[in-house]
Design a protein around this motif. Structure first.
Motif, short mmCIF file in Angstrom:
data_model
loop_
_atom_site.label_atom_id
_atom_site.label_comp_id
_atom_site.label_asym_id
_atom_site.label_seq_id
_atom_site.Cartn_x
_atom_site.Cartn_y
_atom_site.Cartn_z
N UNK A 1 14.38 8.81 -9.68
CA UNK A 1 14.56 8.57 -8.14
C UNK A 1 13.26 8.51 -7.20
N UNK A 2 12.51 9.41 -7.40
CA UNK A 2 11.19 9.49 -6.72
C UNK A 2 10.18 8.50 -6.87
N UNK A 3 10.21 8.09 -8.20
CA UNK A 3 9.36 6.90 -8.27
C UNK A 3 9.66 5.63 -8.06
N UNK A 4 11.23 5.36 -8.07
CA UNK A 4 11.64 4.29 -7.41
C UNK A 4 11.54 4.20 -5.97
N UNK A 5 11.79 5.08 -5.40
CA UNK A 5 11.49 5.24 -3.89
C UNK A 5 10.19 5.00 -3.51
N UNK A 6 9.19 5.65 -4.04
CA UNK A 6 7.61 5.45 -3.59
C UNK A 6 6.99 4.00 -4.01
N UNK B 1 9.06 1.29 -4.17
CA UNK B 1 9.84 0.46 -3.04
C UNK B 1 8.99 0.47 -1.77
N UNK B 2 8.56 1.59 -1.47
CA UNK B 2 8.03 1.65 -0.27
C UNK B 2 6.46 0.85 -0.31
N UNK C 1 1.04 -6.03 7.87
CA UNK C 1 0.68 -5.53 9.24
C UNK C 1 0.72 -3.92 9.42
N UNK C 2 1.51 -3.21 8.68
CA UNK C 2 1.66 -1.71 8.86
C UNK C 2 1.81 -1.39 7.25
N UNK C 3 1.08 -1.95 6.33
CA UNK C 3 1.02 -1.56 5.01
C UNK C 3 0.94 -0.06 4.56
N UNK C 4 -0.19 0.35 5.07
CA UNK C 4 -0.93 1.57 4.71
C UNK C 4 0.21 2.76 5.35
N UNK C 5 0.61 2.46 6.70
CA UNK C 5 1.28 3.40 7.40
C UNK C 5 2.60 3.58 6.64
N UNK C 6 3.25 2.53 6.19
CA UNK C 6 4.76 2.46 5.37
C UNK C 6 4.49 3.13 4.04
N UNK D 1 6.08 6.62 3.33
CA UNK D 1 7.01 6.82 2.16
C UNK D 1 6.94 7.66 1.33
N UNK D 2 5.49 8.28 0.97
CA UNK D 2 4.99 8.95 -0.18
C UNK D 2 5.24 10.62 0.62
#
Length: 299
Positions: free
Chosen positions: A254-259, A261-262, A269-274, A278-279
């Motif tokens: 679950x953790x790996x899939x969520x990370x 996906x984010x 335009x907001x890549x690093x922030x997202x 997510x992490x």
């Protein structure tokens, strides 16, 4: 205006953020061929010889490269490293080194590092475990193995899954994925397992890499059947054998899939922030699980 996705010049249906270091044409993981620095496309490798200084060949023409041209990035925006397996090698080395250390030092070292909620240590004559403030066990257990087949299976899986993800995500994002997957597996195991039940192994982190592989393949429009079959087999094994800590496997997945996906679906335009947000959310969920279980065991 929405950014147009960059696609592999040999596979137009596949998005990518990796470019050939010689001609700078975008290439997908299937077309990447490791070179002394970065990756090259099959045509550049087949042609041999260096590209013209200050220029790159694209569609049969030669164009000038600006000295300040941006460095090629991975599909998630990470820097392309000269060795896309470095972090995987380091993780393998830590796992093997700790396994050898346990063989030499004996059960005492293993008992000091294994994940356990709360138990009474007869040797130390005291309560030990995460609930007693030994939070480091959530991480050290991820690098701990006992049986030769256990570490062999996990390390083979890491070597198979790790390098493609490291190349696609970049070193920092890949390391974050691995550690958060391992911690997520430890946290769910701590939350749901019996308080005196001990668990160890990189399986949670490996399941996180497996989930991330599925997310990345889906994003790049790859055939999902191989990874889906592999995931199904591993889940059957997880729940079939009673001595496997299924909580760690599911938590890591679950953790790996969520990370992942984010990371792969973050807007440019907001890549690093997202991505790092997510992490942060996954880490926060891990901390919440640990705090809730600690309160249950000590309240």
């Amino acid at each position: 205006m929405e950014d147009q996705a960059v696609r592999c010049y040999r596979h137009p249906d596949r998005e990518t953020g990796i470019s050939c270091t010689r001609c700078e044409r975008p290439i997908c993981p299937e077309c990447m061929i490791s070179a002394s620095v970065g990756f090259q496309c099959p045509e550049c490798v087949g042609s041999g010889g260096p590209a013209p200084a200050g220029a790159s060949a694209v569609s049969g023409t030669v164009r000038r490269i600006r000295p300040d041209a941006a460095r090629p990035r991975t599909v998630t925006g990470g820097a392309i490293a000269s060795d896309p397996r470095l972090v995987t090698k380091v993780l393998l080395g830590i796992n093997v080194a700790l396994w050898i250390a346990v063989l030499v030092a004996g059960d005492r070292l293993r008992n000091d590092l294994v994940l356990v909620g709360r138990a009474y240590d007869l040797g130390a004559m005291e309560e030990v475990g995460v609930a007693d403030g030994e939070w480091y066990r959530l991480l050290t257990a991820v690098f701990l193995h006992e049986e030769p087949m256990h570490i062999a299976f996990n390390m083979l899986s890491l070597w198979w899954l790790g390098p493609p993800l490291e190349a696609a995500l970049g070193r920092a994002r890949y390391l974050a994925l691995y550690l958060l997957s391992g911690l997520g597996g430890s946290a769910l195991s701590y939350l749901l397992a019996e308080e005196s039940q001990s668990s160890l192994g990189a399986s949670g982190a490996v399941f996180g890499l497996l989930g991330a592989t599925a997310v990345l393949m889906r994003r790049l429009n790859y055939d999902m059947r191989p990874v889906a079959i592999l995931l199904a087999i591993n889940l059957v094994i997880t729940f079939y054998f009673s001595n496997i800590a299924w909580q760690a496997h599911i938590g890591g997945l679950i953790a790996g899939t969520a990370v992942a996906y984010g990371m792969v679906h973050a807007p440019r335009e907001r890549r690093a922030l997202v991505q790092w947000g997510t992490c942060g959310l996954v880490l926060a969920a891990t901390v919440v699980m640990v705090v809730v279980r600690t309160v249950q065991l000590t309240g």
